[in-house]
Design a protein around this motif. Structure first.
Motif, short mmCIF file in Angstrom:
data_model
loop_
_atom_site.label_atom_id
_atom_site.label_comp_id
_atom_site.label_asym_id
_atom_site.label_seq_id
_atom_site.Cartn_x
_atom_site.Cartn_y
_atom_site.Cartn_z
N GLY A 6 0.78 -1.27 -0.11
CA GLY A 6 0.10 0.06 0.14
C GLY A 6 0.95 1.18 -0.07
N LYS A 9 2.49 1.59 -3.55
CA LYS A 9 1.40 1.88 -4.64
C LYS A 9 0.86 3.49 -4.28
CE LYS A 9 -0.27 -2.57 -5.22
NZ LYS A 9 -1.38 -3.56 -5.11
N SER A 10 1.12 4.26 -2.98
CA SER A 10 0.78 5.71 -2.95
C SER A 10 1.76 6.36 -3.35
CB SER A 10 0.60 5.53 -1.46
OG SER A 10 1.55 5.68 -0.78
N LYS A 16 1.10 0.64 -10.21
CA LYS A 16 0.38 -0.04 -9.19
C LYS A 16 0.48 -1.68 -9.32
CE LYS A 16 -2.20 3.92 -7.60
NZ LYS A 16 -1.10 4.70 -7.87
N ALA A 45 8.61 6.32 1.36
CA ALA A 45 7.28 5.64 1.64
C ALA A 45 7.39 4.51 2.53
CB ALA A 45 6.72 5.25 0.35
#
Length: 59
Positions: A6, A9-10, A16, A45
């Motif tokens: 997650g 992917k952000s 993604k 991230a």
């Protein structure tokens, strides 16, 4: 593992569908658009959710 996926992917520019986290190998593989993101963004991230990044490379 889903938490790491997650976070990756952000990141803007990360494809993604390409994100694969190999938890047992302590690796993540992904494709990203270098005009939108760089390894620093991707590493940050992962670090933001409490994991260390020992090495980041791009091919």
């Amino acid at each position: 593992m889903q938490k790491i996926e997650g976070a990756l992917k952000s990141v803007p520019g990360v494809e993604k569908e390409s994100v694969k986290v190999l938890f047992n190998a302590s690796k993540a593989k992904l494709n990203f658009d270098e005009t939108q993101a760089d390894l620093k963004d991707i590493s940050q991230a992962v670090q933001s959710i409490g994991y260390d990044v020992l090495k980041a490379t791009a091919r």
